[in-house]
Design a protein around this motif. Structure first.
Motif, PDB file in Angstrom:
ATOM      1  N   UNK A   1       0.451  -0.858  -0.135  1.00 46.03           N
ATOM      2  CA  UNK A   1      -0.096  -0.208   0.060  1.00 46.03           C
ATOM      3  C   UNK A   1       0.834   1.642   0.403  1.00 46.03           C
ATOM      4  N   UNK A   2       1.729   1.219   0.457  1.00 45.49           N
ATOM      5  CA  UNK A   2       2.655   2.422   0.738  1.00 45.49           C
ATOM      6  C   UNK A   2       3.700   2.470  -0.616  1.00 45.49           C
ATOM      7  N   UNK A   3       4.289   1.422  -1.026  1.00 44.91           N
ATOM      8  CA  UNK A   3       4.801   1.598  -2.533  1.00 44.91           C
ATOM      9  C   UNK A   3       3.865   2.153  -3.260  1.00 44.91           C
ATOM     10  N   UNK A   4       3.161   2.123  -3.118  1.00 46.75           N
ATOM     11  CA  UNK A   4       1.744   2.386  -3.954  1.00 46.75           C
ATOM     12  C   UNK A   4       0.937   3.726  -4.106  1.00 46.75           C
ATOM     13  N   UNK A   5       1.436   4.004  -2.949  1.00 42.80           N
ATOM     14  CA  UNK A   5       1.155   5.383  -2.261  1.00 42.80           C
ATOM     15  C   UNK A   5       2.280   6.179  -3.003  1.00 42.80           C
ATOM     16  N   UNK A   6       3.425   5.457  -2.930  1.00 43.32           N
ATOM     17  CA  UNK A   6       4.586   6.453  -3.392  1.00 43.32           C
ATOM     18  C   UNK A   6       4.379   6.482  -5.165  1.00 43.32           C
ATOM     19  N   UNK A   7       3.955   5.824  -5.564  1.00 43.62           N
ATOM     20  CA  UNK A   7       4.086   5.252  -6.608  1.00 43.62           C
ATOM     21  C   UNK A   7       2.755   6.099  -7.412  1.00 43.62           C
ATOM     22  N   UNK A   8       2.461   6.554  -6.780  1.00 43.06           N
ATOM     23  CA  UNK A   8       0.875   7.787  -7.548  1.00 43.06           C
ATOM     24  C   UNK A   8       1.201   9.094  -6.751  1.00 43.06           C
ATOM     25  N   UNK A   9       2.507   9.788  -6.501  1.00 44.20           N
ATOM     26  CA  UNK A   9       2.389  10.939  -5.362  1.00 44.20           C
ATOM     27  C   UNK A   9       1.234  10.908  -3.944  1.00 44.20           C
ATOM     28  N   UNK A  10       0.708  10.200  -4.274  1.00 47.14           N
ATOM     29  CA  UNK A  10      -0.138  10.211  -2.937  1.00 47.14           C
ATOM     30  C   UNK A  10       0.243  10.508  -1.151  1.00 47.14           C
ATOM     31  N   UNK A  11       1.117   9.457  -0.989  1.00 44.18           N
ATOM     32  CA  UNK A  11       2.083   9.986  -0.078  1.00 44.18           C
ATOM     33  C   UNK A  11       2.004  11.035   1.374  1.00 44.18           C
ATOM     34  N   UNK A  12       1.456  11.169   1.843  1.00 42.11           N
ATOM     35  CA  UNK A  12       2.588  13.209   2.669  1.00 42.11           C
ATOM     36  C   UNK A  12       4.315  11.928   3.111  1.00 42.11           C
ATOM     37  N   UNK A  13       5.022  13.412   3.179  1.00 36.48           N
ATOM     38  CA  UNK A  13       6.192  12.893   4.159  1.00 36.48           C
ATOM     39  C   UNK A  13       5.983  12.216   5.442  1.00 36.48           C
ATOM     40  N   UNK A  14       4.783  12.786   5.820  1.00 28.53           N
ATOM     41  CA  UNK A  14       4.215  13.537   7.292  1.00 28.53           C
ATOM     42  C   UNK A  14       3.486  11.966   7.876  1.00 28.53           C
ATOM     43  N   UNK A  15       2.562  11.956   6.963  1.00 25.71           N
ATOM     44  CA  UNK A  15       2.306  10.019   7.049  1.00 25.71           C
ATOM     45  C   UNK A  15       3.137   8.985   7.344  1.00 25.71           C
ATOM     46  N   UNK A  16       3.701   9.391   6.012  1.00 26.67           N
ATOM     47  CA  UNK A  16       4.498   7.954   6.157  1.00 26.67           C
ATOM     48  C   UNK A  16       5.529   8.319   7.642  1.00 26.67           C
ATOM     49  N   UNK A  17       5.923   9.192   8.173  1.00 32.58           N
ATOM     50  CA  UNK A  17       6.933   8.702   9.163  1.00 32.58           C
ATOM     51  C   UNK A  17       5.754   8.138  10.240  1.00 32.58           C
ATOM     52  N   UNK A  18       5.320   8.403  10.038  1.00 33.41           N
ATOM     53  CA  UNK A  18       4.127   7.632  11.272  1.00 33.41           C
ATOM     54  C   UNK A  18       3.636   6.566  10.763  1.00 33.41           C
ATOM     55  N   UNK A  19       4.090   6.184   9.659  1.00 34.18           N
ATOM     56  CA  UNK A  19       3.320   4.698   9.387  1.00 34.18           C
ATOM     57  C   UNK A  19       3.191   3.964  10.063  1.00 34.18           C
ATOM     58  N   UNK A  20       4.419   3.244  10.089  1.00 32.63           N
ATOM     59  CA  UNK A  20       4.544   1.511  10.973  1.00 32.63           C
ATOM     60  C   UNK A  20       4.140   1.538  12.473  1.00 32.63           C
ATOM     61  N   UNK A  21       4.628   3.067  12.790  1.00 34.12           N
ATOM     62  CA  UNK A  21       3.601   2.928  14.284  1.00 34.12           C
ATOM     63  C   UNK A  21       2.056   2.726  14.329  1.00 34.12           C
ATOM     64  N   UNK A  22       1.375   3.210  13.979  1.00 36.49           N
ATOM     65  CA  UNK A  22       0.017   3.247  13.375  1.00 36.49           C
ATOM     66  C   UNK A  22       0.071   1.342  13.179  1.00 36.49           C
ATOM     67  N   UNK A  23       1.248   0.877  12.048  1.00 41.22           N
ATOM     68  CA  UNK A  23       0.284  -0.224  11.898  1.00 41.22           C
ATOM     69  C   UNK A  23       0.616  -1.348  12.653  1.00 41.22           C
ATOM     70  N   UNK A  24       1.950  -0.591  13.491  1.00 43.32           N
ATOM     71  CA  UNK A  24       1.807  -1.964  14.454  1.00 43.32           C
ATOM     72  C   UNK A  24       0.665  -1.468  15.643  1.00 43.32           C
ATOM     73  N   UNK A  25       0.511  -0.246  15.807  1.00 39.75           N
ATOM     74  CA  UNK A  25      -1.045  -0.284  16.980  1.00 39.75           C
ATOM     75  C   UNK A  25      -2.441  -1.806  15.902  1.00 39.75           C
ATOM     76  N   UNK A  26      -1.988  -0.837  14.760  1.00 41.83           N
ATOM     77  CA  UNK A  26      -3.069  -1.980  14.126  1.00 41.83           C
ATOM     78  C   UNK A  26      -3.382  -3.397  14.306  1.00 41.83           C
TER      79      UNK A  26
END
Length: 415
Positions: free
Chosen positions: A214-239
């Protein structure tokens, strides 16, 4: 009042830690130790500003708090190194998990029975809970500039990966101890262990792959901002932790497997972005937890242990891990300085508190187990926090001395 004060003090200490940054890593102190000392000072035993009940009487909050912190910590471990480096350390990590960890559980159980005079059930509960190497306390030893200067990459990577993996894989040992101490049968413990571990691996693989894609797809389409990207794995861990809880599988192991899978599926830039955030969260979230632990230390229960409590703590710190690592030095392919250092720095901390609370949740555990277990944890936080920086310097000196001696002994082939 209690929660607000805890957050305030934790925040103030975190500001100091952030200001000192790498300088703190060179001092004989660690973040968990700072939090513990602050909790003791604010707790009922000293100032009385944090009015909390002792851990032996109220441990319900401890299980949730340690579970959340462990999720962040093992995710940070899984993302700390490139997957190629992780693959190169599989052999020593497997030896530590399959051989050293069960031996540490047996040794700790034996010491508990001998020193405390408790029965088999209480002894194995202590042995299982105290056997895993803690990733939260270990992070202060293996991360940061001073650690990278003083310690070889192999030692840091092996310690990190062992501490990340054994937190979840200690669960079968804990369930076996619960079977010995309580109504759970051996067959029930084996089946639950199989489901918890296999289910955790499946959940971790699936969520890590989906998260990475999901993150790679977002990066490829330019839809992932740097801010949410930096916290992505912390949120993923809680999920992953929440999903694991709903499925009744080993959540800590699932998060670690998820992190490794995400590490392999995602790009190098994503891993690089997430590691500093996970390390920072891991470093600062530990403060409120240990402030709460320090305030809730069971002083009266420790006093009831008498001389046996301190003797057990010293015996566990000296005999639980160090002799095992020295005995496994050749299979692990360690030199003497490496075996001594890695044998000493196998701290007992958040993971032990997590399993002690889990055992108390699963059955009416003997209060002696919580009292003795928490005493050993506090001893480890203090001793390993104080010796981390001097230990690195001593290792560097010993390794350099050994290297110089080998150079002098080598024959001169220039003639």
């Amino acid at each position: 009042m209690t929660t607000d004060l805890l957050l305030l003090v934790g925040g103030l200490i975190a500001l100091g830690v952030a200001a000192l940054s790498e300088r703190l890593r060179r001092l004989p102190v660690s973040e968990p130790l700072l939090g513990l000392l602050a909790g003791i000072a604010l707790g009922p035993a000293v100032a009385g500003l944090l009015d909390v009940r002792p851990l032996t009487e109220d441990h319900t909050w401890l299980h949730t708090a340690t579970r959340l912190l462990l999720a962040i910590s093992v995710m940070a471990v899984a993302l700390r190194y490139p997957l190629g480096a992780v693959r190169s350390r599989i052999r020593p990590v497997v030896i530590l998990l399959a051989v050293a960890m069960p031996l540490m559980a047996v040794i700790t159980a034996g010491l508990s029975a001998w020193v405390l005079g408790v029965g088999l059930g209480a002894a194995v509960l202590l042995g299982a809970a105290l056997c895993p190497t803690d990733p939260v306390l270990a992070s202060s030893v293996v991360t940061g500039g001073p650690a990278e200067e003083d310690l070889p990459a192999r030692d840091r990577q092996v310690l990190s990966l062992e501490s990340g993996a054994n937190d979840g894989l200690a669960l079968p040992l804990v369930l076996g101890a619960v079977a010995i101490a309580g109504p759970l049968t051996g067959a029930e413990a084996a089946l639950e262990s199989l489901w918890q571990v296999a289910g955790a691996v499946a959940v971790g693989l699936l969520t890590g792959w989906l998260g990475g894609r999901a993150l790679r797809a977002g990066e490829e389409h330019g839809s992932t901002d740097p801010g949410p990207l930096a916290l992505f794995t912390a949120v993923l861990a809680f999920t992953v932790l929440g999903l694991s809880g709903l499925m009744h599988v080993d959540g800590v192991l699932a998060v670690f497997v998820c992190g490794l899978t995400f590490n392999g599926v995602s790009t190098g830039s994503e891993r690089t972005s997430d590691v500093p955030i996970d390390e920072a969260v891991n470093r600062f979230l530990v403060l409120p937890l240990f402030i709460g632990v320090g305030a809730a230390l069971p002083w009266e229960a420790w006093a009831d242990l008498g001389w046996r409590g301190p003797v057990l703590a010293v015996a566990v710190l000296l005999l639980r891990r160090l002799p095992v690592l020295l005995a496994l030095r050749r299979p692990l392919r360690l030199g003497w300085p490496d075996a001594l250092y890695m044998g000493w720095f196998g701290p007992i901390g958040v993971s032990a508190l997590f399993y002690l609370a889990l055992e108390a949740k699963r059955l009416a555990v003997d209060p002696t187990v919580l009292a003795a277990g928490s005493l050993v944890v506090v001893a480890s936080v203090v001793v390993h926090g104080v010796t981390a920086a001097p230990g690195r310097v001593a290792y560097r000196s010993a390794a350099r001395h050994g290297s110089d001696a080998r150079t002098e002994a080598a024959p001169d082939r220039s003639r």
